[in-house]
Design an enzyme around this catalytic site. Structure first.
Site, PDB file in Angstrom:
ATOM      1  N   SER A 102     -88.543  37.967 -24.613  1.00  0.00           N
ATOM      2  CA  SER A 102     -88.323  38.198 -26.041  1.00  0.00           C
ATOM      3  C   SER A 102     -89.508  38.906 -26.686  1.00  0.00           C
ATOM      4  O   SER A 102     -90.652  38.663 -26.308  1.00  0.00           O
ATOM      5  CB  SER A 102     -88.159  36.858 -26.769  1.00  0.00           C
ATOM      6  OG  SER A 102     -86.993  36.222 -26.371  1.00  0.00           O
ATOM      7  N   HIS A 151     -84.187  38.753 -20.355  1.00  0.00           N
ATOM      8  CA  HIS A 151     -84.960  37.832 -19.515  1.00  0.00           C
ATOM      9  C   HIS A 151     -85.891  38.569 -18.555  1.00  0.00           C
ATOM     10  O   HIS A 151     -86.845  37.994 -18.054  1.00  0.00           O
ATOM     11  CB  HIS A 151     -84.010  36.890 -18.763  1.00  0.00           C
ATOM     12  CG  HIS A 151     -83.521  35.769 -19.632  1.00  0.00           C
ATOM     13  ND1 HIS A 151     -83.419  34.468 -19.213  1.00  0.00           N
ATOM     14  CD2 HIS A 151     -83.122  35.769 -20.928  1.00  0.00           C
ATOM     15  CE1 HIS A 151     -82.978  33.710 -20.204  1.00  0.00           C
ATOM     16  NE2 HIS A 151     -82.781  34.482 -21.248  1.00  0.00           N
ATOM     17  N   GLU A 179     -61.659  45.321 -43.428  1.00  0.00           N
ATOM     18  CA  GLU A 179     -62.386  44.068 -43.535  1.00  0.00           C
ATOM     19  C   GLU A 179     -63.826  44.352 -43.967  1.00  0.00           C
ATOM     20  O   GLU A 179     -64.351  45.435 -43.733  1.00  0.00           O
ATOM     21  CB  GLU A 179     -62.371  43.357 -42.181  1.00  0.00           C
ATOM     22  CG  GLU A 179     -61.000  42.805 -41.831  1.00  0.00           C
ATOM     23  CD  GLU A 179     -60.718  41.486 -42.522  1.00  0.00           C
ATOM     24  OE1 GLU A 179     -60.293  41.516 -43.699  1.00  0.00           O
ATOM     25  OE2 GLU A 179     -60.912  40.431 -41.914  1.00  0.00           O
ATOM     26  N   LYS A 195     -84.119  23.967 -31.047  1.00  0.00           N
ATOM     27  CA  LYS A 195     -84.143  24.813 -32.245  1.00  0.00           C
ATOM     28  C   LYS A 195     -82.831  25.601 -32.389  1.00  0.00           C
ATOM     29  O   LYS A 195     -82.325  25.783 -33.499  1.00  0.00           O
ATOM     30  CB  LYS A 195     -85.339  25.765 -32.166  1.00  0.00           C
ATOM     31  CG  LYS A 195     -85.666  26.403 -33.497  1.00  0.00           C
ATOM     32  CD  LYS A 195     -86.992  27.118 -33.449  1.00  0.00           C
ATOM     33  CE  LYS A 195     -87.211  27.898 -34.728  1.00  0.00           C
ATOM     34  NZ  LYS A 195     -88.485  28.620 -34.717  1.00  0.00           N
ATOM     35  N   ASP A 196     -82.288  26.046 -31.265  1.00  0.00           N
ATOM     36  CA  ASP A 196     -81.015  26.777 -31.315  1.00  0.00           C
ATOM     37  C   ASP A 196     -79.867  25.860 -31.733  1.00  0.00           C
ATOM     38  O   ASP A 196     -78.993  26.268 -32.499  1.00  0.00           O
ATOM     39  CB  ASP A 196     -80.706  27.409 -29.950  1.00  0.00           C
ATOM     40  CG  ASP A 196     -81.433  28.742 -29.767  1.00  0.00           C
ATOM     41  OD1 ASP A 196     -81.932  29.278 -30.774  1.00  0.00           O
ATOM     42  OD2 ASP A 196     -81.506  29.238 -28.629  1.00  0.00           O
TER      43      ASP A 196
END
Lengths: 415, 254
Positions: free
Chosen positions: A217, A213, A285, A241-242
């Site tokens: 971005s 922040h 894994e 959108k998220d």
């Protein structure tokens, strides 16, 4: 778009003393985000949600789980059979770990493709790698807790790696185990740390977001934000959108959770840990397989451990290995090729890690381990000779260009 | 994806194909069994689960325990509570200590788990010529091949080929890794007399026991799938709605 009334006297009173409302406004609502982020940028929030899912389900599991070598396996079956919706909570947690890694790996590859690690986001990138390392530690110790055969033998193999260190190796291993083999003390400390680490991850995520922040971005063009014409407020554009991304990812998660909950696990882990019987193949894994392949492709134990460590540590210096002044692979023809070779290399190493280290697999593993490291070593040179394609004038211009030339119908790009 | 990337991808796919072919190894290929619950949306055939329980009780239980199975769990198989109580009462369990500090035996009740066949691994090995009959609580989830493996093992007994050397007391079964197994062929035609009149062939009993053990390994499978369908339907509708909302919110930018 204010979600609360800033003139409300209670809001004013609180905000004057503790600026929660201003903070929420600055970071969740009016926070300016580039308007051209595509769907690959959804995986950050998806990873964040998976962390929350893991902590929430983990806390419930901890209420029913019994961390003792005698009872751990039985208590997991107690959760599966006798606790109300215990099967749901446990399968969510077990598959959730895989989903978390899927989201984070895609998030990392996205960062590499668009050059998000480059200045001024190096510390943001570092925090991401630290989160990955913490996740790996947490996942490894979590896998030990059911105290099945693969839990026990996986723990034995991985902790034994430290014995490769000269002089102090054996002592470190004994110290890690709390005894002379993986046993009750090992299980207890792994449980304690497995509960602790997710909260450390939360702290690292906070710093990750703080750095994000502060510098904002990156975006698919890799260009800097030059003004308000390049951004949209986070809410409602990226909140909606998220949520969409999380819902779609939730479908993918649900297919595993409800219809193939054991597909990503090893059958041997449904057999109680038995120190006297070693499974035919000890396999970690899936999310550790590429690193496991690198470890085993080096014939020398210590060098193998160093190579495995280096395969992640080298990410820390990636911002300086990449000498190009252009961020996004969209405009870097050579780097784009290299990037995809790197992605495929990681996938091939994953396949190699799942197979016994012998015959042809050993050689495939060695070749692709070499390619893995070569990617990082040729990057500085690429930055010098590569001729980037012409860059758009700015983020806003690139969006207009796309929708103008448009009719592609590619919602992700246009968004 | 770049040209080189595609090339490497092709190589990787070819490689994966080689792997799958190699994986078979020294074990005979498993016979494929088709049971209703193996369909992704299927449910257990509870009549088969009940028959499998009978085979387990009369044949398998002589050596194999199911430590995580409680009698009350049988309520989920379609047996009535009095029937479950009657099955439990056939067993004795150790309880106590009582007011005198003594442990005592009593008939089992639905709340109890099936008593262990042997008190510990050493006792099991001593009684079985050194071999350890594994607990069957999770066996279907704990073997590669799952139901196919259990079924294939049960019907897989055969006369050994002339060149096969068997160790003392071992039986030939190509399904078992290595080809020799300490367990003698457990099933023979009419080994049990089914309460529901089904003809007890080896194949029938193998299917029933496999179904029973699958249920024992994953008793919540039906509930899980039913919930899963609801959750996925919800998420699909929710995603479509959110997509519409997203389109509308973003419309003014395009």
């Amino acid at each position: 778009m204010p979600l609360f009334n800033a003139n409300n006297p209670i809001v004013k009173w609180v905000d004057y003393r503790l600026p929660v409302f201003s903070f929420a406004d600055a970071h969740l609502i009016d926070y300016p985000a580039p308007k051209n982020l595509n769907y690959w940028y959804n995986f950050g929030s998806i990873a964040g949600i998976m962390l929350v899912v893991q902590i929430a389900t983990g806390i419930v599991l901890a209420m029913h789980y019994n961390p003792s070598a005698d009872q751990a396996f039985n208590s997991v079956e107690h959760i599966m059979r006798e606790v109300n919706y215990g099967w749901l909570i446990r399968y969510m947690h077990a598959n959730g770990a895989s989903m978390f890694f899927i989201a984070v790996y895609i998030h990392i590859f996205r960062g590499m493709y668009y050059g998000s690690y480059k200045s001024p986001r190096e510390i943001l990138w570092w925090m991401g790698i630290i989160i990955l390392l913490l996740m790996m530690g947490s996942a490894f110790m979590g896998y030990v807790l059911p105290w099945g055969q693969m839990s026990f033998w996986g723990a034995t193999v991985i902790t034994n790696l430290f014995s490769a260190l000269p002089f102090i190796g054996e002592h470190i291993v004994t110290w890690l185990w709390g005894g002379f083999s993986v046993d009750n003390p090992t299980l207890n400390r792994f449980y304690s740390l497995h509960y602790l680490l997710p909260f450390v991850i939360c702290g690292a995520v906070f710093v990750h977001l703080w750095a994000l922040h502060h510098r904002k971005s990156n975006n698919p063009t890799g260009l800097d934000i030059k003004g308000p014409q390049d951004t949209v407020p986070f809410h409602p554009y990226y909140t909606v959108k998220d949520i969409l991304g999380i819902a779609v990812f939730g479908i993918f998660f649900s297919v595993f959770l409800f219809f193939m909950p054991n597909a990503l696990g090893e059958v041997d882990n449904y057999i109680k840990a038995n120190p006297l019987s070693t499974p035919a193949h000890i396999v970690p894994e899936w999310y550790f397989l590429p690193f496991y392949a690198i470890l085993r492709s080096i014939p020398h134990k210590l060098m193998g451990v160093i190579a495995m460590g280096a395969s992640i540590m080298i990410l820390f210096v990636l911002p300086w290995l990449d000498t190009s002044r252009v961020r996004s692979a969209t405009f870097r023809p050579v780097y784009k090729q290299l990037f995809w070779i790197f992605v495929v290399t990681c996938l091939v190493l994953g396949v190699v890690g799942a197979n016994p280290a012998e015959g042809i697999w050993l050689w495939i593993g060695r070749i692709f381990t070499f390619i893995y490291f070569m990617f990082f070593l040729v990057l500085p040179i690429v930055g010098w000779f590569e001729r980037p394609r012409p860059l758009p004038a700015g983020i806003a211009e690139s969006v207009l260009e796309k929708s103008g030339g448009g009719s592609s119908g590619d919602e992700g790009r246009a968004a | 994806m770049g040209r080189f990337g595609k090339l490497v991808a092709a190589a990787a796919i070819a490689l994966a194909a080689v792997t799958t072919a190699q994986a078979a190894g020294e074990q005979a290929e498993l016979k494929k069994v088709s049971l209703p619950h193996m369909n992704p949306f299927g449910s257990y055939d509870f009549a088969a689960v009940q028959r499998g329980l009978q085979v387990y009780q009369e044949v398998c239980a002589a050596c194999h325990s199911i430590e995580f199975l409680a009698f009350r769990d049988l309520n989920d198989t379609g047996l009535t509570p009095p029937q479950v109580k009657a099955i439990a009462a056939e067993y004795t369990v150790m309880d106590g200590p009582n007011d005198d500090g003594e442990m005592y035996e009593r008939p089992a009740e639905p709340k109890d788990r099936f008593p262990l066949t042997f008190p510990n691994e050493q006792a099991a090995r001593a009684a079985n010529n050194g071999a350890y009959p594994p607990d069957l609580s999770l066996v279907v989830k704990a073997r590669i091949g799952h139901e196919n493996y259990i079924y294939s093992l049960l019907v897989g007994y055969a006369d050994p080929p002339a060149d096969k050397e068997l160790a003392d007391g071992m039986e030939y079964n190509p399904t078992f890794p290595g080809g020799q197994i300490a367990m003698a062929a457990p099933l023979s035609d009419e080994a049990v007399e089914y309460a529901d009149g089904t003809k007890a062939t080896v194949d029938q009993m193998a299917r029933d026991v496999t179904t029973f053990l699958a249920w024992v390994s994953e008793p919540t499978l039906v509930e899980r799938r039913q919930l899963g369908i609801k959750v996925i339907i919800f998420l699909v509708i929710f995603s479509v709605l959110m997509y519409a909302v997203k389109r509308k919110v973003w419309a003014d930018l395009h």
